[in-house]
Design an enzyme around this catalytic site. Structure first.
Site, PDB file in Angstrom:
ATOM      1  CE  LYS A  88       3.313  -3.864 -10.145  1.00  0.00           C
ATOM      2  NZ  LYS A  88       4.645  -3.254 -10.075  1.00  0.00           N
ATOM      3  CG  MET A 122      -5.384 -26.820   0.754  1.00  0.00           C
ATOM      4  SD  MET A 122      -5.410 -28.274  -0.314  1.00  0.00           S
ATOM      5  CE  MET A 122      -3.883 -29.082   0.099  1.00  0.00           C
ATOM      6  CE1 TYR A 150      -3.276 -32.163   8.850  1.00  0.00           C
ATOM      7  CE2 TYR A 150      -3.941 -29.980   8.097  1.00  0.00           C
ATOM      8  CZ  TYR A 150      -4.007 -31.358   8.004  1.00  0.00           C
ATOM      9  OH  TYR A 150      -4.808 -31.930   7.051  1.00  0.00           O
TER      10      TYR A 150
HETATM   11  C1  LIG Z   1       4.318  -1.950  -9.373  1.00  0.00           C
HETATM   12  C2  LIG Z   1       5.003  -0.696  -9.813  1.00  0.00           C
HETATM   13  C3  LIG Z   1       4.508   0.561  -9.421  1.00  0.00           C
HETATM   14  C4  LIG Z   1       3.396   0.742  -8.418  1.00  0.00           C
HETATM   15  O1  LIG Z   1       3.963   0.828  -7.135  1.00  0.00           O
HETATM   16  P1  LIG Z   1       3.062   1.087  -5.831  1.00  0.00           P
HETATM   17  O2  LIG Z   1       4.043   1.054  -4.724  1.00  0.00           O
HETATM   18  O3  LIG Z   1       2.097  -0.043  -5.764  1.00  0.00           O
HETATM   19  O4  LIG Z   1       2.401   2.400  -6.028  1.00  0.00           O
HETATM   20  C5  LIG Z   1       5.120   1.679  -9.946  1.00  0.00           C
HETATM   21  N1  LIG Z   1       6.171   1.574 -10.794  1.00  0.00           N
HETATM   22  C6  LIG Z   1       6.669   0.385 -11.186  1.00  0.00           C
HETATM   23  C7  LIG Z   1       7.828   0.335 -12.110  1.00  0.00           C
HETATM   24  C8  LIG Z   1       6.123  -0.781 -10.693  1.00  0.00           C
HETATM   25  O5  LIG Z   1       6.633  -1.973 -11.056  1.00  0.00           O
END
Ligand SMILES: *Cc1c(COP(=O)(O)O)cnc(C)c1O
Length: 352
Positions: A35, A297, A249
């Site tokens: 993801k 930035m 800054y």
């Molecule tokens: C993102 C996610 C994972 C992966 O978790 P990690 O800690 O990166 O291994 C597993 N299960 C769900 C439901 C997630 O949203």
């Protein structure tokens, strides 16, 4: 000529980490969690690198799955956040994509959908308290929607404290899940990276590998992954300022000695956090260096007084093989997941 700022992604290190975690439980199948554009590493490239190694892929929602299908990736996918409409269910059914179900409404949509149906990954809330049916709601859900369940149904939960090796909360969640599945005997998916590495009871039919394959921290010293992402940016300015002068800054850092300052071509628009404090480490020419002055930035400034030889164009490693991303994250007050996922589109990803 172009700015040399880039993130190098070592896909063979990533595949090595994935296999290293997966082989800890050869009787489970393993999803690669990709993801958020594979935590900033490039979802399509990571999916391709894991072809034949991962038993499936996991993304948050349909658009992320669609991107993979559009790129010709046909590996089984799981939608971790489920679907937001009946149309998305139909899409999942047509695209070898399983769906996490966590509301009654999603089941109503499925009831109204002609076959084929996507596989149901039934989410139970065992203590994370974000999504899912409570354990005592599961029997009635199963009774009401009995006709929808089949051999592909998986019981799914998520751990809140898997990265704390002796967490009573984690133990409680696993116990609750086992208890409620005693009669159902469904295939289970509960372990994320830290769950696989630190919680033998979390091993299920399907485990989910995310941060571990990207070289992140899982809270267990027995697991030392290879570094996957190296973020580098060139030195574009060098000057020596007298003791008492300030940098950047807000003039929020003042030199306590004559100080050599290297200005480096990366900033918060690239995803290097603006709230990185003075002292945030990086690596240059075999030396640890420290951030001084506010992150701009497009630029940051480091104290390089103790680095003997530096030229314009030398590459600073903000994180990578020499400078651990986990240490940078800790100094900044965040986690490696956030540093990886917030790297902006302005930073090219180079694959090797
Ligand atoms: C993102 C996610 C994972 C992966 O978790 P990690 O800690 O990166 O291994 C597993 N299960 C769900 C439901 C997630 O949203």
């Amino acid at each position: 000529m172009s700015r040399k700022t880039a993130a190098t992604i070592d896909l063979s290190a990533l595949a090595h980490n994935f296999v290293d975690v997966a082989k800890r439980n050869p009787s489970s199948r393993h999803l690669a969690v990709i993801k958020a554009d594979a935590y900033g590493h490039g979802a399509v490239q990571v999916a391709q690198a894991l072809h034949g190694k991962a038993d499936g892929l996991a993304v948050a929602f349909v658009d992320e799955a669609q991107q993979l299908r559009d790129a010709g990736i046909d590996t089984f996918i799981v939608l971790l956040e489920g679907v937001f409409s009946k149309e998305e269910l139909a899409w999942a059914a047509q695209h070898n994509t399983a769906v996490v179900f966590h509301t009654e409404e999603q089941f109503e949509w499925l009831m109204a959908l002609p076959k084929p149906h996507p596989a149901i990954w039934l989410k139970v809330d065992t203590g994370m308290h974000r999504l899912g049916f409570l354990p005592n709601e599961i029997p009635s859900v199963i009774e009401r929607f009995q006709s929808l369940f089949d051999d592909n149904t998986v019981l799914f939960s998520h751990m809140a404290c898997a990265d704390e090796m002796h967490s009573p909360h984690a133990a409680n969640q696993l116990q609750l899940l086992q208890k409620m599945n005693a009669d159902l005997t469904l295939p289970v998916s509960v372990a994320n990276s830290a769950g696989i590495i630190s919680w033998p009871d979390a091993q299920g039919a399907w485990n989910r590998i995310g941060i571990a394959m990207y070289g992140g921290d899982c809270g267990n010293p027995d697991f030392t992954p290879l570094s996957v992402m190296s973020l580098r940016a060139p030195v574009i300015g060098l000057r020596t300022i007298p003791s008492g002068d300030s940098v950047g800054y807000g003039a929020n850092w003042t030199a306590q000695r004559p100080t050599r300052i290297a200005t480096v071509a990366i900033g918060y628009a690239d995803g290097y956090p603006r709230h990185a404090p003075n002292g945030t480490p990086a690596w240059l020419n075999d030396h640890r260096i420290e951030l001084v002055g506010r992150v701009s930035m497009d630029m940051v400034t480091f104290d390089v007084t103790d680095v003997e030889s530096i030229s314009i164009g030398d590459q600073v490693e903000l994180w990578g093989k020499h400078q651990s991303i986990t240490e940078v994250a800790e100094t900044i007050g965040t986690i490696d997941y956030e540093l990886m996922t917030r790297l902006s589109v302005r930073v090219p990803r180079l694959y090797r």
